[in-house]
Design a protein around this motif. Structure first.
Motif, PDB file in Angstrom:
ATOM      1  N   ALA A  16       0.826  -1.207   0.000  1.00  0.00           N
ATOM      2  CA  ALA A  16       0.000   0.000   0.000  1.00  0.00           C
ATOM      3  C   ALA A  16       0.859   1.256   0.000  1.00  0.00           C
ATOM      4  CB  ALA A  16      -0.926  -0.011   1.214  1.00  0.00           C
ATOM      5  N   VAL A  17       1.917   1.274   0.780  1.00  0.00           N
ATOM      6  CA  VAL A  17       2.797   2.443   0.846  1.00  0.00           C
ATOM      7  C   VAL A  17       3.504   2.657  -0.493  1.00  0.00           C
ATOM      8  CG1 VAL A  17       4.916   3.334   1.883  1.00  0.00           C
ATOM      9  CG2 VAL A  17       3.123   2.368   3.339  1.00  0.00           C
ATOM     10  N   LEU A  18       3.982   1.596  -1.089  1.00  0.00           N
ATOM     11  CA  LEU A  18       4.664   1.720  -2.380  1.00  0.00           C
ATOM     12  C   LEU A  18       3.726   2.248  -3.462  1.00  0.00           C
ATOM     13  CD1 LEU A  18       6.732  -1.584  -2.308  1.00  0.00           C
ATOM     14  CD2 LEU A  18       7.673   0.738  -2.309  1.00  0.00           C
ATOM     15  N   LEU A  19       2.506   1.749  -3.487  1.00  0.00           N
ATOM     16  CA  LEU A  19       1.549   2.212  -4.492  1.00  0.00           C
ATOM     17  C   LEU A  19       1.144   3.659  -4.251  1.00  0.00           C
ATOM     18  CD1 LEU A  19      -0.739  -0.940  -4.829  1.00  0.00           C
ATOM     19  CD2 LEU A  19       1.012  -0.146  -6.430  1.00  0.00           C
ATOM     20  N   ALA A  20       0.981   4.038  -2.983  1.00  0.00           N
ATOM     21  CA  ALA A  20       0.655   5.431  -2.678  1.00  0.00           C
ATOM     22  C   ALA A  20       1.796   6.355  -3.086  1.00  0.00           C
ATOM     23  CB  ALA A  20       0.354   5.576  -1.187  1.00  0.00           C
ATOM     24  N   GLY A  21       3.032   5.927  -2.804  1.00  0.00           N
ATOM     25  CA  GLY A  21       4.176   6.731  -3.192  1.00  0.00           C
ATOM     26  C   GLY A  21       4.269   6.907  -4.700  1.00  0.00           C
ATOM     27  N   ARG A  22       3.939   5.859  -5.438  1.00  0.00           N
ATOM     28  CA  ARG A  22       3.960   5.968  -6.903  1.00  0.00           C
ATOM     29  C   ARG A  22       2.951   6.995  -7.399  1.00  0.00           C
ATOM     30  NH1 ARG A  22       0.676   3.494 -10.713  1.00  0.00           N
ATOM     31  NH2 ARG A  22       1.581   3.448 -12.835  1.00  0.00           N
ATOM     32  N   LEU A  23       1.745   6.965  -6.860  1.00  0.00           N
ATOM     33  CA  LEU A  23       0.713   7.908  -7.297  1.00  0.00           C
ATOM     34  C   LEU A  23       1.090   9.339  -6.937  1.00  0.00           C
ATOM     35  CD1 LEU A  23      -2.486   5.855  -6.388  1.00  0.00           C
ATOM     36  CD2 LEU A  23      -1.549   6.279  -8.677  1.00  0.00           C
ATOM     37  N   LEU A  24       1.691   9.500  -5.755  1.00  0.00           N
ATOM     38  CA  LEU A  24       2.142  10.844  -5.379  1.00  0.00           C
ATOM     39  C   LEU A  24       3.270  11.319  -6.300  1.00  0.00           C
ATOM     40  CD1 LEU A  24       2.132  10.533  -1.484  1.00  0.00           C
ATOM     41  CD2 LEU A  24       0.580  11.897  -2.896  1.00  0.00           C
ATOM     42  N   TRP A  25       4.194  10.430  -6.626  1.00  0.00           N
ATOM     43  CA  TRP A  25       5.307  10.772  -7.503  1.00  0.00           C
ATOM     44  C   TRP A  25       4.803  11.175  -8.890  1.00  0.00           C
ATOM     45  CZ3 TRP A  25      10.405  11.647  -7.341  1.00  0.00           C
ATOM     46  CH2 TRP A  25      11.132  11.574  -8.529  1.00  0.00           C
ATOM     47  N   LEU A  26       3.733  10.507  -9.347  1.00  0.00           N
ATOM     48  CA  LEU A  26       3.173  10.820 -10.665  1.00  0.00           C
ATOM     49  C   LEU A  26       2.288  12.061 -10.646  1.00  0.00           C
ATOM     50  CD1 LEU A  26       2.287   7.216 -11.897  1.00  0.00           C
ATOM     51  CD2 LEU A  26       4.214   8.651 -12.615  1.00  0.00           C
ATOM     52  N   GLY A  27       2.056  12.617  -9.451  1.00  0.00           N
ATOM     53  CA  GLY A  27       1.318  13.867  -9.349  1.00  0.00           C
ATOM     54  C   GLY A  27      -0.184  13.738  -9.416  1.00  0.00           C
ATOM     55  N   TYR A  28      -0.733  12.585  -9.055  1.00  0.00           N
ATOM     56  CA  TYR A  28      -2.183  12.430  -9.075  1.00  0.00           C
ATOM     57  C   TYR A  28      -2.826  13.242  -7.949  1.00  0.00           C
ATOM     58  CZ  TYR A  28      -2.312   8.691 -12.539  1.00  0.00           C
ATOM     59  OH  TYR A  28      -2.231   7.966 -13.696  1.00  0.00           O
ATOM     60  N   ALA A  29      -3.936  13.871  -8.249  1.00  0.00           N
ATOM     61  CA  ALA A  29      -4.723  14.542  -7.224  1.00  0.00           C
ATOM     62  C   ALA A  29      -5.491  13.494  -6.417  1.00  0.00           C
ATOM     63  CB  ALA A  29      -5.699  15.530  -7.871  1.00  0.00           C
ATOM     64  N   TRP A  30      -6.098  13.952  -5.311  1.00  0.00           N
ATOM     65  CA  TRP A  30      -6.855  13.027  -4.454  1.00  0.00           C
ATOM     66  C   TRP A  30      -7.917  12.284  -5.246  1.00  0.00           C
ATOM     67  CZ3 TRP A  30      -6.641  10.741   0.089  1.00  0.00           C
ATOM     68  CH2 TRP A  30      -7.814  10.183   0.610  1.00  0.00           C
ATOM     69  N   ASP A  31      -8.564  12.986  -6.118  1.00  0.00           N
ATOM     70  CA  ASP A  31      -9.544  12.374  -7.009  1.00  0.00           C
ATOM     71  C   ASP A  31      -9.033  12.547  -8.444  1.00  0.00           C
ATOM     72  OD1 ASP A  31     -11.760  11.256  -8.159  1.00  0.00           O
ATOM     73  OD2 ASP A  31     -13.095  12.973  -7.780  1.00  0.00           O
ATOM     74  N   PRO A  32      -8.586  11.476  -9.119  1.00  0.00           N
ATOM     75  CA  PRO A  32      -8.948  10.066  -8.905  1.00  0.00           C
ATOM     76  C   PRO A  32      -7.887   9.236  -8.209  1.00  0.00           C
ATOM     77  CG  PRO A  32      -8.035  10.298 -11.067  1.00  0.00           C
ATOM     78  CD  PRO A  32      -7.930  11.662 -10.426  1.00  0.00           C
ATOM     79  N   GLY A  33      -6.834   9.876  -7.634  1.00  0.00           N
ATOM     80  CA  GLY A  33      -5.740   9.112  -7.058  1.00  0.00           C
ATOM     81  C   GLY A  33      -6.169   8.136  -5.983  1.00  0.00           C
ATOM     82  N   ALA A  34      -7.051   8.577  -5.070  1.00  0.00           N
ATOM     83  CA  ALA A  34      -7.484   7.701  -3.979  1.00  0.00           C
ATOM     84  C   ALA A  34      -8.242   6.490  -4.501  1.00  0.00           C
ATOM     85  CB  ALA A  34      -8.361   8.494  -3.002  1.00  0.00           C
ATOM     86  N   ALA A  35      -9.090   6.708  -5.497  1.00  0.00           N
ATOM     87  CA  ALA A  35      -9.852   5.594  -6.068  1.00  0.00           C
ATOM     88  C   ALA A  35      -8.920   4.592  -6.751  1.00  0.00           C
ATOM     89  CB  ALA A  35     -10.889   6.120  -7.058  1.00  0.00           C
ATOM     90  N   MET A  36      -7.917   5.091  -7.446  1.00  0.00           N
ATOM     91  CA  MET A  36      -6.953   4.204  -8.093  1.00  0.00           C
ATOM     92  C   MET A  36      -6.182   3.398  -7.057  1.00  0.00           C
ATOM     93  SD  MET A  36      -5.470   6.732 -11.060  1.00  0.00           S
ATOM     94  CE  MET A  36      -4.241   5.528 -11.554  1.00  0.00           C
ATOM     95  N   TRP A  37      -5.777   4.067  -5.971  1.00  0.00           N
ATOM     96  CA  TRP A  37      -5.032   3.383  -4.910  1.00  0.00           C
ATOM     97  C   TRP A  37      -5.871   2.288  -4.266  1.00  0.00           C
ATOM     98  CZ3 TRP A  37      -5.756   3.096   0.451  1.00  0.00           C
ATOM     99  CH2 TRP A  37      -4.670   2.600   1.174  1.00  0.00           C
ATOM    100  N   LEU A  38      -7.128   2.566  -3.983  1.00  0.00           N
ATOM    101  CA  LEU A  38      -7.999   1.559  -3.387  1.00  0.00           C
ATOM    102  C   LEU A  38      -8.188   0.363  -4.306  1.00  0.00           C
ATOM    103  CD1 LEU A  38     -10.748   3.765  -1.696  1.00  0.00           C
ATOM    104  CD2 LEU A  38      -9.091   2.287  -0.547  1.00  0.00           C
ATOM    105  N   GLN A  39      -8.309   0.632  -5.608  1.00  0.00           N
ATOM    106  CA  GLN A  39      -8.482  -0.471  -6.549  1.00  0.00           C
ATOM    107  C   GLN A  39      -7.229  -1.337  -6.616  1.00  0.00           C
ATOM    108  OE1 GLN A  39      -7.110  -1.315  -9.737  1.00  0.00           O
ATOM    109  NE2 GLN A  39      -8.549  -3.019  -9.898  1.00  0.00           N
ATOM    110  N   GLN A  40      -6.062  -0.714  -6.577  1.00  0.00           N
ATOM    111  CA  GLN A  40      -4.817  -1.463  -6.670  1.00  0.00           C
ATOM    112  C   GLN A  40      -4.520  -2.246  -5.400  1.00  0.00           C
ATOM    113  OE1 GLN A  40      -2.159   1.751  -7.590  1.00  0.00           O
ATOM    114  NE2 GLN A  40      -2.480   1.592  -9.798  1.00  0.00           N
ATOM    115  N   VAL A  41      -4.857  -1.669  -4.247  1.00  0.00           N
ATOM    116  CA  VAL A  41      -4.564  -2.322  -2.975  1.00  0.00           C
ATOM    117  C   VAL A  41      -5.636  -3.345  -2.617  1.00  0.00           C
ATOM    118  CG1 VAL A  41      -4.331  -1.958  -0.482  1.00  0.00           C
ATOM    119  CG2 VAL A  41      -3.225  -0.402  -2.085  1.00  0.00           C
ATOM    120  N   GLY A  42      -6.893  -3.022  -2.901  1.00  0.00           N
ATOM    121  CA  GLY A  42      -7.989  -3.835  -2.393  1.00  0.00           C
ATOM    122  C   GLY A  42      -8.550  -4.849  -3.353  1.00  0.00           C
TER     123      GLY A  42
END
Length: 286
Positions: free
Chosen positions: A169-195
């Motif tokens: 989860a931390v690695l995937l969150a770090g990737r999305l932050l590095w790519l500059g995703y905003a909370w929406d849709p970043g959070a939804a993408m993170w949940l889909q990848q982790v869950g």
């Protein structure tokens, strides 16, 4: 007397195989499922009777074959009828042929379902993996987590599952932050990848396998982090598929060396009473 934890695994895996077959139209036929289970049980029986193992007359000697067959049916797809039984036979035979260590730390090297999934992807023509079939429904994820925790806690490997999931989860969150995703849709993408179901299935039924993870606790936790990092690098830095399956396959090769460096008697599957007496120090031949 409490049930062997593998009975909980079987009930759990069966529910998701049926859910997929009935509700999501997984590309697997009843004939493939039947042949997979038949080959897994027959291979396990052949080895147990051939080696005259004490579990050959008991149900407990065949539970791991059922668990592995469910894992293969859930993950592997094929355009023929022979791939699933072949993979099941190879997976179960690997428990007896691919072993390492000596004395109390001797065990099979690969998780059977992981080996079968890797072989289907890397070596076997006409087969492929279907890891994202469940989607990311919250209810399904909660059931995966709740039942998975029950199973891994009974097997005393819940720590591996949670450390792996946290690292992933931390690695995937770090990737999305590095790519500059905003909370929406970043959070939804993170949940889909982790869950998604494939990640949780991996966490609770592959990397948490008490027979093929390091026996020393701190080594197990470091192993979980290393597998998560390796899978992340393979999938998101190397842009290759099935990072979790590949990373666990490769990392499994290091487990015998870890157990040799920090030897402890290996885990044994067995029914436990109300106050289990450290099953990680029991011995088993299978």
């Amino acid at each position: 007397m409490k049930l062997d934890a593998r009975w909980l695994q079987i009930v759990f895996l069966a529910s998701f195989l049926l859910l997929g077959a009935l509700a999501r139209d997984f590309a697997i036929t009843p004939a493939q499922v039947a042949l997979c289970f038949g080959a897994a049980l027959a291979t396990q029986a052949a080895w147990q009777w051939g080696l005259a193992l004490p579990q050959r007359r008991q149900w407990g000697g065949y539970l791991s074959a059922l668990v592995s067959a469910f894992g293969i049916c859930i993950l592997v797809r094929a355009e023929n009828l022979w791939a699933h039984p072949l993979l099941a036979a190879v997976a179960m035979s690997s428990k007896y042929l691919l072993r390492a260590g000596s004395g109390a730390v001797r065990s099979h090297v690969f998780n059977p379902a992981n080996l079968a999934a890797f072989a289907a992807w890397a070596w076997l023509p006409g087969t492929w993996l279907s890891p994202g079939q469940w989607g990311a429904q919250t209810l399904a994820a909660l059931w995966f987590i709740a039942l998975g925790l029950v199973v891994t806690r009974r097997a005393q490997r819940w720590d591996v599952s949670l450390v792996f999931l946290a690292s992933w989860a931390v690695l995937l969150a770090g990737r999305l932050l590095w790519l500059g995703y905003a909370w929406d849709p970043g959070a939804a993408m993170w949940l889909q990848q982790v869950g998604n179901g494939a990640v949780l299935l991996f966490a609770f039924f592959m990397i948490s396998d008490p027979m093929t993870t390091p026996q020393r606790r701190d080594a197990r936790l470091a192993y979980a982090v290393a597998v998560a990092a390796g899978a992340f690098g393979w999938q998101y830095l190397g842009f290759r598929p099935h990072g979790l399956i590949v990373a666990l396959f490769v990392a499994s090769l290091a487990v015998p060396l870890i157990n040799r460096r920090w030897p402890q008697p290996r885990f044994a599957w067995a029914p436990a009473g109300p106050r289990p007496a450290r099953p990680s120090r029991q011995l088993s031949r299978t």
